[in-house]
Design a protein around this motif. Structure first.
Motif, PDB file in Angstrom:
ATOM      1  N   GLN A  30     -19.456 -16.202  32.568  1.00 47.40           N
ATOM      2  CA  GLN A  30     -19.593 -15.083  31.634  1.00 47.40           C
ATOM      3  C   GLN A  30     -21.059 -14.710  31.451  1.00 47.40           C
ATOM      4  OE1 GLN A  30     -17.586 -16.197  28.007  1.00 47.40           O
ATOM      5  NE2 GLN A  30     -15.724 -15.108  28.580  1.00 47.40           N
ATOM      6  N   ILE A  55      -8.082 -18.466  25.359  1.00 47.44           N
ATOM      7  CA  ILE A  55      -8.472 -19.406  26.419  1.00 47.44           C
ATOM      8  C   ILE A  55      -9.125 -20.641  25.793  1.00 47.44           C
ATOM      9  CG2 ILE A  55     -10.014 -19.770  28.400  1.00 47.44           C
ATOM     10  CD1 ILE A  55      -9.592 -16.852  29.136  1.00 47.44           C
ATOM     11  N   GLU A  56      -9.982 -20.413  24.791  1.00 54.26           N
ATOM     12  CA  GLU A  56     -10.641 -21.531  24.120  1.00 54.26           C
ATOM     13  C   GLU A  56      -9.620 -22.381  23.366  1.00 54.26           C
ATOM     14  OE1 GLU A  56     -13.780 -20.060  21.688  1.00 54.26           O
ATOM     15  OE2 GLU A  56     -15.033 -19.456  23.383  1.00 54.26           O
ATOM     16  N   LEU A  62      -7.881 -24.527  25.976  1.00 54.98           N
ATOM     17  CA  LEU A  62      -8.734 -25.632  26.414  1.00 54.98           C
ATOM     18  C   LEU A  62      -8.845 -26.693  25.320  1.00 54.98           C
ATOM     19  CD1 LEU A  62     -11.579 -23.654  28.234  1.00 54.98           C
ATOM     20  CD2 LEU A  62      -9.775 -25.012  29.295  1.00 54.98           C
ATOM     21  N   GLY A 105     -17.685 -23.993  32.895  1.00 49.32           N
ATOM     22  CA  GLY A 105     -17.620 -23.030  33.993  1.00 49.32           C
ATOM     23  C   GLY A 105     -17.349 -21.625  33.494  1.00 49.32           C
ATOM     24  N   ARG A 106     -16.437 -21.530  32.510  1.00 45.62           N
ATOM     25  CA  ARG A 106     -16.107 -20.219  31.952  1.00 45.62           C
ATOM     26  C   ARG A 106     -17.324 -19.567  31.300  1.00 45.62           C
ATOM     27  NH1 ARG A 106     -14.746 -19.310  26.766  1.00 45.62           N
ATOM     28  NH2 ARG A 106     -13.835 -17.276  26.315  1.00 45.62           N
ATOM     29  N   VAL A 107     -18.043 -20.340  30.465  1.00 44.23           N
ATOM     30  CA  VAL A 107     -19.227 -19.804  29.790  1.00 44.23           C
ATOM     31  C   VAL A 107     -20.319 -19.464  30.795  1.00 44.23           C
ATOM     32  CG1 VAL A 107     -21.047 -20.351  28.128  1.00 44.23           C
ATOM     33  CG2 VAL A 107     -18.710 -21.040  27.654  1.00 44.23           C
ATOM     34  N   LEU A 127     -13.997 -26.961  32.444  1.00 42.16           N
ATOM     35  CA  LEU A 127     -13.464 -25.592  32.531  1.00 42.16           C
ATOM     36  C   LEU A 127     -14.184 -24.663  31.557  1.00 42.16           C
ATOM     37  CD1 LEU A 127      -9.625 -26.286  32.865  1.00 42.16           C
ATOM     38  CD2 LEU A 127     -11.161 -25.413  34.636  1.00 42.16           C
ATOM     39  N   GLN A 128     -14.446 -25.163  30.341  1.00 44.06           N
ATOM     40  CA  GLN A 128     -15.158 -24.350  29.360  1.00 44.06           C
ATOM     41  C   GLN A 128     -16.593 -24.084  29.809  1.00 44.06           C
ATOM     42  OE1 GLN A 128     -14.503 -22.469  27.079  1.00 44.06           O
ATOM     43  NE2 GLN A 128     -16.223 -22.289  25.665  1.00 44.06           N
TER      44      GLN A 128
END
Length: 295
Positions: free
Chosen positions: A287, A117-118, A121, A282-284, A279-280
């Motif tokens: 998590q 995913i990273e 991105l 939000g993802r972090v 997006l990153q």
């Protein structure tokens, strides 16, 4: 908590301001970084000596610090090269590619699993840079410098993960920047053969901005970040530092009217990069929230 967040945002603002100073200081980028390192290392040494916070370390660790310091020096020289051969906005956009290179380099160096995913991105951010590169051919050298700078920016935090477990952040910073100063002292004559300087000694104006760069954007910014980390998490700090390129680009538009020389493709590229960053973030964030939901 409010004070800590204010300190953190001020530290990020000062970090974003470094690109503006790269325009204001007319020195060649190699000399600019050499003087920045010199002022910063001398200042940190005096401060740590007065506070009795100097740590003695083994020779093998000194050599490791110096190696990472050389990477930091390379990162700064190429970053300011990007500012001077393109402009502050383009340099800061290229800086956003750091996440892409980290997603590849960290698993390779630390022998961890790839997080696809990273990588995805990161590729989104690279697509944004490619659009800017393709439609602004006059900035190609500056963009090339900016991408090399992003590689350096991705590398030295990876190596620092080992150091911060055993040494204070102040010690890490002093020894690494000292190593960077020594490395650049040896390399800058060869660099200047390829990229000649118009002059070698800073003007009065250059000295003023160099002191601002070293004292405020390096030493003070570092101190503000450390103080903020006493109250807030490293996660919040890392998330906030994603705003650095955005702050810098806004300042470049305000101070130098760079928006007047950029076409709509620049904004498409920036939009893709910002989308990757959001997006990153939000993802972090989600998590980090998951373990709290289980408790």
């Amino acid at each position: 908590m409010k004070k800590a967040l204010l300190q953190l945002h001020l530290a990020v603002f000062l970090a974003g301001f470094t690109a503006i100073l790269g325009v204001l200081i007319k020195l060649n980028e190699g000399l600019l970084v050499w003087y920045r390192l010199l002022i910063t290392v001398v200042t940190l040494f005096i401060l740590l000596h007065l506070k009795k916070q100097l740590q003695k370390i083994a020779l093998k660790d000194v050599l490791k610090f110096f190696g990472v310091g050389a990477i930091v020096a390379m990162h700064w020289v190429t970053f300011y090269g990007s500012v001077k051969y393109a402009n502050a906005s383009v340099a800061l956009v290229c800086f956003s590619a750091t996440g892409f290179f980290t997603s590849f380099l960290e698993p390779l160096i630390l022998k961890k699993r790839f997080v696809f995913i990273e990588v995805g991105l990161g590729l989104l951010a690279i697509a944004g840079i490619y659009i800017i590169f393709d439609f602004h051919p006059q900035y190609k050298l500056g963009i090339a410098f900016g991408i090399i700078s992003a590689v350096g920016s991705a590398l030295f935090p990876i190596f620092n993960k080992e150091f911060v477990k055993r040494f204070t952040p102040q010690t890490v910073t002093l020894y690494e920047l000292g190593g960077g100063l020594i490395a650049l002292t040896l390399l800058v004559p060869f660099y200047l053969m390829q990229f000649p300087a118009a002059y070698y000694l800073p003007t009065h104006t250059d000295w003023l901005w160099l002191l601002v760069l070293a004292w405020f954007c390096t030493v003070l910014s570092f101190d503000l970040q450390l103080n903020a980390l006493k109250k807030i998490s490293a996660f919040t700090a890392n998330l906030t530092y994603n705003l650095e390129p955005l702050y810098g680009i806004i300042m470049a538009f305000i101070f130098f009217k760079e928006n007047e020389t950029l076409n709509y493709q620049f904004y498409i590229g920036v939009g893709l990069i910002l989308l990757a960053v959001v997006l990153q973030m939000g993802r972090v964030y989600f998590q980090a929230k998951r373990p709290l939901q289980r408790v």
